[in-house]
Design a protein around this motif. Sequence first.
Motif, PDB file in Angstrom:
ATOM      1  N   ALA A  64     -16.486  19.003 -12.515  1.00  0.00           N
ATOM      2  CA  ALA A  64     -15.722  18.242 -11.526  1.00  0.00           C
ATOM      3  C   ALA A  64     -16.156  16.781 -11.497  1.00  0.00           C
ATOM      4  O   ALA A  64     -15.338  15.869 -11.336  1.00  0.00           O
ATOM      5  CB  ALA A  64     -15.877  18.872 -10.145  1.00  0.00           C
ATOM      6  N   TYR A  65     -17.450  16.543 -11.655  1.00  0.00           N
ATOM      7  CA  TYR A  65     -17.981  15.181 -11.612  1.00  0.00           C
ATOM      8  C   TYR A  65     -17.903  14.470 -12.957  1.00  0.00           C
ATOM      9  O   TYR A  65     -17.634  13.268 -13.029  1.00  0.00           O
ATOM     10  CB  TYR A  65     -19.451  15.205 -11.170  1.00  0.00           C
ATOM     11  N   LEU A  66     -18.142  15.223 -14.042  1.00  0.00           N
ATOM     12  CA  LEU A  66     -18.362  14.585 -15.340  1.00  0.00           C
ATOM     13  C   LEU A  66     -17.369  15.000 -16.418  1.00  0.00           C
ATOM     14  O   LEU A  66     -17.405  14.459 -17.525  1.00  0.00           O
ATOM     15  CB  LEU A  66     -19.791  14.912 -15.828  1.00  0.00           C
ATOM     16  N   GLY A  67     -16.503  15.963 -16.105  1.00  0.00           N
ATOM     17  CA  GLY A  67     -15.494  16.357 -17.071  1.00  0.00           C
ATOM     18  C   GLY A  67     -15.985  17.241 -18.191  1.00  0.00           C
ATOM     19  O   GLY A  67     -15.261  17.495 -19.159  1.00  0.00           O
ATOM     20  N   THR A  68     -17.209  17.738 -18.099  1.00  0.00           N
ATOM     21  CA  THR A  68     -17.754  18.628 -19.121  1.00  0.00           C
ATOM     22  C   THR A  68     -18.733  19.613 -18.495  1.00  0.00           C
ATOM     23  O   THR A  68     -19.365  19.306 -17.483  1.00  0.00           O
ATOM     24  CB  THR A  68     -18.474  17.830 -20.235  1.00  0.00           C
ATOM     25  N   THR A  69     -18.842  20.780 -19.123  1.00  0.00           N
ATOM     26  CA  THR A  69     -19.841  21.768 -18.706  1.00  0.00           C
ATOM     27  C   THR A  69     -21.030  21.788 -19.659  1.00  0.00           C
ATOM     28  O   THR A  69     -21.945  22.585 -19.482  1.00  0.00           O
ATOM     29  CB  THR A  69     -19.221  23.184 -18.674  1.00  0.00           C
ATOM     30  N   ASP A  70     -21.014  20.934 -20.671  1.00  0.00           N
ATOM     31  CA  ASP A  70     -22.036  20.929 -21.718  1.00  0.00           C
ATOM     32  C   ASP A  70     -23.292  20.204 -21.231  1.00  0.00           C
ATOM     33  O   ASP A  70     -23.340  18.968 -21.210  1.00  0.00           O
ATOM     34  CB  ASP A  70     -21.491  20.259 -22.980  1.00  0.00           C
ATOM     35  N   VAL A  71     -24.293  20.970 -20.840  1.00  0.00           N
ATOM     36  CA  VAL A  71     -25.521  20.390 -20.280  1.00  0.00           C
ATOM     37  C   VAL A  71     -26.249  19.542 -21.310  1.00  0.00           C
ATOM     38  O   VAL A  71     -26.801  18.485 -20.976  1.00  0.00           O
ATOM     39  CB  VAL A  71     -26.438  21.507 -19.730  1.00  0.00           C
ATOM     40  N   GLN A  72     -26.242  19.965 -22.573  1.00  0.00           N
ATOM     41  CA  GLN A  72     -26.916  19.194 -23.624  1.00  0.00           C
ATOM     42  C   GLN A  72     -26.322  17.797 -23.727  1.00  0.00           C
ATOM     43  O   GLN A  72     -27.045  16.802 -23.857  1.00  0.00           O
ATOM     44  CB  GLN A  72     -26.784  19.914 -24.977  1.00  0.00           C
ATOM     45  N   THR A  73     -24.989  17.706 -23.673  1.00  0.00           N
ATOM     46  CA  THR A  73     -24.317  16.409 -23.733  1.00  0.00           C
ATOM     47  C   THR A  73     -24.663  15.557 -22.516  1.00  0.00           C
ATOM     48  O   THR A  73     -24.930  14.352 -22.626  1.00  0.00           O
ATOM     49  CB  THR A  73     -22.788  16.605 -23.825  1.00  0.00           C
ATOM     50  N   ILE A  74     -24.678  16.182 -21.347  1.00  0.00           N
ATOM     51  CA  ILE A  74     -25.008  15.444 -20.120  1.00  0.00           C
ATOM     52  C   ILE A  74     -26.434  14.905 -20.176  1.00  0.00           C
ATOM     53  O   ILE A  74     -26.710  13.769 -19.771  1.00  0.00           O
ATOM     54  CB  ILE A  74     -24.802  16.360 -18.895  1.00  0.00           C
ATOM     55  N   VAL A  75     -27.355  15.716 -20.698  1.00  0.00           N
ATOM     56  CA  VAL A  75     -28.744  15.274 -20.845  1.00  0.00           C
ATOM     57  C   VAL A  75     -28.823  14.076 -21.784  1.00  0.00           C
ATOM     58  O   VAL A  75     -29.552  13.106 -21.521  1.00  0.00           O
ATOM     59  CB  VAL A  75     -29.629  16.429 -21.344  1.00  0.00           C
ATOM     60  N   ARG A  76     -28.062  14.109 -22.883  1.00  0.00           N
ATOM     61  CA  ARG A  76     -28.076  12.968 -23.817  1.00  0.00           C
ATOM     62  C   ARG A  76     -27.584  11.701 -23.133  1.00  0.00           C
ATOM     63  O   ARG A  76     -28.160  10.624 -23.312  1.00  0.00           O
ATOM     64  CB  ARG A  76     -27.210  13.279 -25.047  1.00  0.00           C
ATOM     65  N   TRP A  77     -26.511  11.820 -22.352  1.00  0.00           N
ATOM     66  CA  TRP A  77     -26.009  10.662 -21.607  1.00  0.00           C
ATOM     67  C   TRP A  77     -27.044  10.168 -20.598  1.00  0.00           C
ATOM     68  O   TRP A  77     -27.231   8.962 -20.420  1.00  0.00           O
ATOM     69  CB  TRP A  77     -24.716  11.031 -20.891  1.00  0.00           C
ATOM     70  N   ALA A  78     -27.712  11.083 -19.932  1.00  0.00           N
ATOM     71  CA  ALA A  78     -28.742  10.703 -18.962  1.00  0.00           C
ATOM     72  C   ALA A  78     -29.882   9.962 -19.651  1.00  0.00           C
ATOM     73  O   ALA A  78     -30.369   8.931 -19.150  1.00  0.00           O
ATOM     74  CB  ALA A  78     -29.264  11.946 -18.247  1.00  0.00           C
ATOM     75  N   HIS A  79     -30.314  10.474 -20.815  1.00  0.00           N
ATOM     76  CA  HIS A  79     -31.378   9.808 -21.566  1.00  0.00           C
ATOM     77  C   HIS A  79     -30.948   8.440 -22.074  1.00  0.00           C
ATOM     78  O   HIS A  79     -31.783   7.537 -22.259  1.00  0.00           O
ATOM     79  CB  HIS A  79     -31.802  10.681 -22.757  1.00  0.00           C
ATOM     80  N   ALA A  80     -29.641   8.277 -22.301  1.00  0.00           N
ATOM     81  CA  ALA A  80     -29.120   6.995 -22.793  1.00  0.00           C
ATOM     82  C   ALA A  80     -28.975   5.968 -21.678  1.00  0.00           C
ATOM     83  O   ALA A  80     -28.560   4.832 -21.931  1.00  0.00           O
ATOM     84  CB  ALA A  80     -27.780   7.215 -23.477  1.00  0.00           C
ATOM     85  N   GLY A  81     -29.284   6.381 -20.442  1.00  0.00           N
ATOM     86  CA  GLY A  81     -29.252   5.439 -19.332  1.00  0.00           C
ATOM     87  C   GLY A  81     -28.008   5.493 -18.480  1.00  0.00           C
ATOM     88  O   GLY A  81     -27.802   4.616 -17.626  1.00  0.00           O
ATOM     89  N   ASN A  82     -27.161   6.505 -18.663  1.00  0.00           N
ATOM     90  CA  ASN A  82     -25.966   6.620 -17.842  1.00  0.00           C
ATOM     91  C   ASN A  82     -26.355   7.133 -16.457  1.00  0.00           C
ATOM     92  O   ASN A  82     -26.750   8.292 -16.297  1.00  0.00           O
ATOM     93  CB  ASN A  82     -24.960   7.563 -18.514  1.00  0.00           C
ATOM     94  N   ALA A  83     -26.240   6.269 -15.458  1.00  0.00           N
ATOM     95  CA  ALA A  83     -26.735   6.576 -14.116  1.00  0.00           C
ATOM     96  C   ALA A  83     -25.983   7.739 -13.469  1.00  0.00           C
ATOM     97  O   ALA A  83     -26.582   8.574 -12.785  1.00  0.00           O
ATOM     98  CB  ALA A  83     -26.644   5.335 -13.231  1.00  0.00           C
ATOM     99  N   LYS A  84     -24.660   7.806 -13.686  1.00  0.00           N
ATOM    100  CA  LYS A  84     -23.875   8.872 -13.054  1.00  0.00           C
ATOM    101  C   LYS A  84     -24.276  10.233 -13.615  1.00  0.00           C
ATOM    102  O   LYS A  84     -24.477  11.187 -12.853  1.00  0.00           O
ATOM    103  CB  LYS A  84     -22.387   8.633 -13.258  1.00  0.00           C
ATOM    104  N   HIS A  85     -24.396  10.339 -14.938  1.00  0.00           N
ATOM    105  CA  HIS A  85     -24.777  11.611 -15.541  1.00  0.00           C
ATOM    106  C   HIS A  85     -26.168  12.049 -15.070  1.00  0.00           C
ATOM    107  O   HIS A  85     -26.403  13.227 -14.788  1.00  0.00           O
ATOM    108  CB  HIS A  85     -24.745  11.507 -17.069  1.00  0.00           C
ATOM    109  N   LYS A  86     -27.062  11.093 -14.980  1.00  0.00           N
ATOM    110  CA  LYS A  86     -28.424  11.399 -14.534  1.00  0.00           C
ATOM    111  C   LYS A  86     -28.416  11.902 -13.091  1.00  0.00           C
ATOM    112  O   LYS A  86     -29.069  12.897 -12.760  1.00  0.00           O
ATOM    113  CB  LYS A  86     -29.305  10.154 -14.665  1.00  0.00           C
ATOM    114  N   LEU A  87     -27.662  11.226 -12.225  1.00  0.00           N
ATOM    115  CA  LEU A  87     -27.618  11.594 -10.814  1.00  0.00           C
ATOM    116  C   LEU A  87     -27.024  12.987 -10.619  1.00  0.00           C
ATOM    117  O   LEU A  87     -27.577  13.812  -9.881  1.00  0.00           O
ATOM    118  CB  LEU A  87     -26.790  10.574 -10.031  1.00  0.00           C
ATOM    119  N   VAL A  88     -25.908  13.266 -11.269  1.00  0.00           N
ATOM    120  CA  VAL A  88     -25.239  14.554 -11.089  1.00  0.00           C
ATOM    121  C   VAL A  88     -26.118  15.687 -11.610  1.00  0.00           C
ATOM    122  O   VAL A  88     -26.247  16.744 -10.970  1.00  0.00           O
ATOM    123  CB  VAL A  88     -23.865  14.561 -11.773  1.00  0.00           C
TER     124      VAL A  88
END
Length: 353
Positions: free
Chosen positions: A247-271
């Motif tokens: 609902a927040y990020l448009g994906t259920t793929d946790v691995q992808t979300i973690v990569r975005w968080a590590h890349a500095g994406n604040a929204k992915h990290k927060l969610v």
Amino acid sequence: MKRILVINPGSTSTKLAVYEDLEPVWKQSVFHPAKELARFHHINEQYEYRRTYVFEALQKAGIPMAFDAIIARGGILKPTQGGVYRIDERMKHDLWHAPMEHASNLAALLADEFAKDMGCPAFIADPVVTDELRDVARLSGIPELPRLSIFHALNSRAVSRRYAASVNKRYEDLNLIVAHLGGGISVSAHQHGKVVDVNNALNGEGPFSPERAGTVPARQLVDLCFSGKYTQAEIRKLLNGRGGLVAYLGTTDVQTIVRWAHAGNAKHKLVLEAMVYTVAKQIGAMHVALHSQTDAIILTGGIANNAYVISLLREWIEGLARIVVIPGEDEMGALAMNALGVLNGELPLQEYL
């Protein structure tokens, strides 16, 4: 040595395995294309289709049609105690007339037919509707809305027994919290072999997950229901299917979300951190449900393979109890383990009432 056939139908797949004791000697999983399933209007109509697949798969693999037991994934039955159950006519009736359609409802029906042909017993174990809640855990605050026990019972109890064996203790002698981290997330309190409290991981309670909303603000949900923006079906989908991370990020793929968080994406990290935070709070609640006498917290399910998520969770729950990570979900092995336990007289065989 006992030969055990395991049958596990899912919404778009059918998994089969043959075990000799706890050793898998053959496994097969087939994906059923949506085009093939589209011709069936109801799950029950898939029975012959699934039965033919099982029979042909065993024949093609040259599997001798002789087993000591067949065990199947449990379906949407009435609430019942956990454990291993003999498949009987009452159970089959309830599965044919289940209140919710799911491919798992076909599992015991298939197992029973094959078992009768082969002259062996047929079982299920720890269905998702396993219900051992304390009476005080059932009250929600609204009499018409009792709390329900729907969770990852099979894997949660299997990893609990696995942990108990690793420390040379009986599962029934321990107090454990099991956090199953998958597409849905359930956190269960196991007190001396009984799951005395757990969040309803299917219909909207507890942590939010990759695709489920978990507990949401009640008044705001009521207002949303009557806002005219959504139909009843769409609201249900928000709670289960389109809630949580997707609902927040448009994906259920946790691995992808973690990569975005590590890349500095604040929204992915927060969610991601917010989801972990809700899991930690639920673990804390289950710690209280065990009178703060928890022997170990077991982190399991697919997301438990992600070291970053586990590290975030550890920051919140370190100090409550020993933390044990048993990643993944081996449903087939768990079912075989339960069947073998009955055949060896180590687990009781129960009757569905």
